[in-house]
Design a protein around this motif. Sequence first.
Motif, PDB file in Angstrom:
ATOM      1  N   TRP A 218       0.830  -1.215   0.000  1.00 28.75           N
ATOM      2  CA  TRP A 218       0.000   0.000   0.000  1.00 28.75           C
ATOM      3  C   TRP A 218       0.861   1.261   0.000  1.00 28.75           C
ATOM      4  N   GLU A 219       0.202   2.367  -0.301  1.00 25.04           N
ATOM      5  CA  GLU A 219       0.820   3.699  -0.193  1.00 25.04           C
ATOM      6  C   GLU A 219      -0.182   4.567   0.565  1.00 25.04           C
ATOM      7  N   TRP A 220       0.289   5.421   1.448  1.00 32.25           N
ATOM      8  CA  TRP A 220      -0.627   6.364   2.113  1.00 32.25           C
ATOM      9  C   TRP A 220      -1.015   7.462   1.137  1.00 32.25           C
ATOM     10  N   ARG A 221      -2.259   7.883   1.176  1.00 36.31           N
ATOM     11  CA  ARG A 221      -2.723   9.042   0.391  1.00 36.31           C
ATOM     12  C   ARG A 221      -3.396  10.027   1.354  1.00 36.31           C
ATOM     13  N   ASP A 222      -3.093  11.327   1.179  1.00 38.92           N
ATOM     14  CA  ASP A 222      -3.811  12.336   1.971  1.00 38.92           C
ATOM     15  C   ASP A 222      -5.039  12.794   1.175  1.00 38.92           C
ATOM     16  N   GLY A 223      -5.728  13.825   1.695  1.00 38.00           N
ATOM     17  CA  GLY A 223      -6.969  14.264   1.049  1.00 38.00           C
ATOM     18  C   GLY A 223      -6.769  14.604  -0.414  1.00 38.00           C
ATOM     19  N   ALA A 224      -5.665  15.324  -0.719  1.00 33.92           N
ATOM     20  CA  ALA A 224      -5.425  15.710  -2.116  1.00 33.92           C
ATOM     21  C   ALA A 224      -5.123  14.473  -2.966  1.00 33.92           C
ATOM     22  N   GLY A 225      -4.394  13.533  -2.363  1.00 33.78           N
ATOM     23  CA  GLY A 225      -4.057  12.303  -3.095  1.00 33.78           C
ATOM     24  C   GLY A 225      -5.304  11.469  -3.375  1.00 33.78           C
ATOM     25  N   ILE A 226      -6.243  11.484  -2.429  1.00 34.28           N
ATOM     26  CA  ILE A 226      -7.505  10.747  -2.631  1.00 34.28           C
ATOM     27  C   ILE A 226      -8.283  11.395  -3.778  1.00 34.28           C
ATOM     28  N   ALA A 227      -8.347  12.740  -3.747  1.00 28.42           N
ATOM     29  CA  ALA A 227      -9.108  13.447  -4.790  1.00 28.42           C
ATOM     30  C   ALA A 227      -8.473  13.252  -6.161  1.00 28.42           C
ATOM     31  N   ALA A 228      -7.142  13.116  -6.195  1.00 28.11           N
ATOM     32  CA  ALA A 228      -6.473  12.907  -7.490  1.00 28.11           C
ATOM     33  C   ALA A 228      -6.881  11.546  -8.075  1.00 28.11           C
ATOM     34  N   LEU A 229      -7.066  10.564  -7.192  1.00 25.27           N
ATOM     35  CA  LEU A 229      -7.462   9.234  -7.677  1.00 25.27           C
ATOM     36  C   LEU A 229      -8.956   9.175  -7.974  1.00 25.27           C
ATOM     37  N   GLU A 230      -9.740   9.714  -7.051  1.00 27.79           N
ATOM     38  CA  GLU A 230     -11.209   9.644  -7.165  1.00 27.79           C
ATOM     39  C   GLU A 230     -11.772  11.047  -6.949  1.00 27.79           C
ATOM     40  N   PRO A 231     -11.903  11.838  -8.001  1.00 29.48           N
ATOM     41  CA  PRO A 231     -12.359  13.228  -7.830  1.00 29.48           C
ATOM     42  C   PRO A 231     -13.667  13.351  -7.057  1.00 29.48           C
ATOM     43  N   ASP A 232     -14.560  12.376  -7.163  1.00 33.90           N
ATOM     44  CA  ASP A 232     -15.843  12.484  -6.454  1.00 33.90           C
ATOM     45  C   ASP A 232     -15.711  12.258  -4.948  1.00 33.90           C
ATOM     46  N   LEU A 233     -14.515  11.842  -4.494  1.00 34.08           N
ATOM     47  CA  LEU A 233     -14.318  11.700  -3.044  1.00 34.08           C
ATOM     48  C   LEU A 233     -13.600  12.928  -2.462  1.00 34.08           C
ATOM     49  N   ALA A 234     -13.423  13.979  -3.269  1.00 34.54           N
ATOM     50  CA  ALA A 234     -12.712  15.192  -2.799  1.00 34.54           C
ATOM     51  C   ALA A 234     -13.397  15.726  -1.543  1.00 34.54           C
ATOM     52  N   GLY A 235     -12.608  15.972  -0.493  1.00 38.01           N
ATOM     53  CA  GLY A 235     -13.119  16.551   0.750  1.00 38.01           C
ATOM     54  C   GLY A 235     -13.823  15.565   1.669  1.00 38.01           C
ATOM     55  N   ARG A 236     -13.944  14.311   1.269  1.00 37.69           N
ATOM     56  CA  ARG A 236     -14.717  13.368   2.096  1.00 37.69           C
ATOM     57  C   ARG A 236     -13.845  12.649   3.122  1.00 37.69           C
ATOM     58  N   PHE A 237     -12.571  12.375   2.779  1.00 40.14           N
ATOM     59  CA  PHE A 237     -11.694  11.635   3.703  1.00 40.14           C
ATOM     60  C   PHE A 237     -10.323  12.309   3.730  1.00 40.14           C
ATOM     61  N   HIS A 238      -9.661  12.258   4.915  1.00 38.98           N
ATOM     62  CA  HIS A 238      -8.352  12.906   5.041  1.00 38.98           C
ATOM     63  C   HIS A 238      -7.204  11.947   4.734  1.00 38.98           C
ATOM     64  N   GLN A 239      -7.443  10.680   4.908  1.00 39.24           N
ATOM     65  CA  GLN A 239      -6.368   9.692   4.726  1.00 39.24           C
ATOM     66  C   GLN A 239      -6.922   8.428   4.107  1.00 39.24           C
ATOM     67  N   ALA A 240      -6.081   7.766   3.331  1.00 41.34           N
ATOM     68  CA  ALA A 240      -6.504   6.488   2.735  1.00 41.34           C
ATOM     69  C   ALA A 240      -5.277   5.635   2.484  1.00 41.34           C
ATOM     70  N   LEU A 241      -5.508   4.342   2.309  1.00 41.43           N
ATOM     71  CA  LEU A 241      -4.454   3.436   1.850  1.00 41.43           C
ATOM     72  C   LEU A 241      -4.777   3.080   0.405  1.00 41.43           C
ATOM     73  N   PHE A 242      -3.782   3.212  -0.453  1.00 39.18           N
ATOM     74  CA  PHE A 242      -3.976   2.871  -1.867  1.00 39.18           C
ATOM     75  C   PHE A 242      -3.147   1.634  -2.183  1.00 39.18           C
ATOM     76  N   PHE A 243      -3.796   0.627  -2.722  1.00 39.56           N
ATOM     77  CA  PHE A 243      -3.125  -0.629  -3.111  1.00 39.56           C
ATOM     78  C   PHE A 243      -3.048  -0.637  -4.640  1.00 39.56           C
TER      79      PHE A 243
END
Length: 329
Positions: free
Chosen positions: A106-131
């Motif tokens: 996995w790689e850690w993603r912050d809010g901006a990293g989440i939005a870059a992967l899934e634009p519709d999740l922008a502002g919804r989560f601060h942290q994620a794990l990306f596999f």
Amino acid sequence: MRVLVKGAGVAGLTVAWQLYRHGLDVTVIDHAERAGAGASGIAGGMLAPWCEREAGDERVLTLGRLAADWWEAALPGHVCRRGTLVVAGGRDTGELDRFARRTSGWEWRDGAGIAALEPDLAGRFHQALFFPAEAHLDPRAALSALTAGLEEARMRVRFGQAAPAPSELTFDRVVDCTGDAQIGHLPGLRGVRGEMLFLQMRDLAFSRPIRLLHPRYPIYIVPRENARFMVGATMIESDDRDAVTARSLMELMNAAYAVHPAFGEARVVETGAGVRPAYPDNLPRITEHDGVIHVNGFYRHGFLLAPAMAGEVARQVLQNDRRDERIAP
Ligand SMILES: Cc1cc2nc3c(=O)[nH]c(=O)nc-3n(C[C@H](O)[C@H](O)[C@H](O)COP(=O)(O)OP(=O)(O)OC[C@H]3O[C@@H](n4cnc5c(N)ncnc54)[C@H](O)[C@@H]3O)c2cc1C
């Protein structure tokens, strides 16, 4: 060599495909009217060996990491290799640390990293794990394509049949892939009920499976064609195949709403319940009883582990050619 495969779920069709690729003459029968009438037809289709390692054996990862390549080689264009995104709500972010400790890849993603992967999740989560190495496919499309491929290769796939035609009563080998129908017959096999639903929503788009961690009901949302989202799945120790309960429906809907409130306006276009056949260690097994090879116990990992098991079945069938002792199924 003539082989009869019973069951046109993911286990049966991958075994049939592997045997056909080795030059064997294969007949598949299923008592249902279509492929994937059992658990396979309502699966998420996630090929997620790194995420599944969180609660699974090391073999889920070592065998499962080969799955996406197998499916892509068998069915070019069916596999989406866009990874998996694992998120947790504000109060459950500790769950992400726990998940990270139990997994790899996995790689850690912050809010901006989440939005870059899934634009519709922008502002919804601060942290994620990306596999990034994980993949998914549409189970129904994949099973239909395997069926069509076998038929094009002049193999026989017969629906609405629990037994071969009288003119075809002898085979060199019989492989039983009838899933939860073997509960009570195969020692140790039990059922784990899984419920799911399909939502249709044109205002949201995801590119990859999203898993929501929650101490009580971790769920996932898998995007499909035509603005559909598969939301799954409950895990209940039971072999009850009956319709989804109101409680499970509510929990799945709540979790989808927690991922994005826009799901509140989605249409519920289908619900489903199935039974995952599982052995005590939750790993699939190849066993032999009265001359019949049984491939069963795929638990949460039918699409993930069927390719590896199908390869092993083909190896056993070819090594142990018993054309001299014909078996009547
Ligand atoms: C909600 C849910 C989500 C899941 N998500 C995933 C996922 O994302 N990724 C993953 O890898 N796995 C997933 N799984 C697990 C996966 O679906 C199962 O492990 C897999 O479908 C089991 O496949 P099978 O072929 O053994 O059984 P089945 O799919 O149940 O197939 C058995 C077949 O045998 C036929 N049959 C039964 N009796 C007879 C008979 N007497 N004669 C002829 N035919 C017969 C049935 O009609 C059926 O078609 C999920 C499961 C569920 C329930």
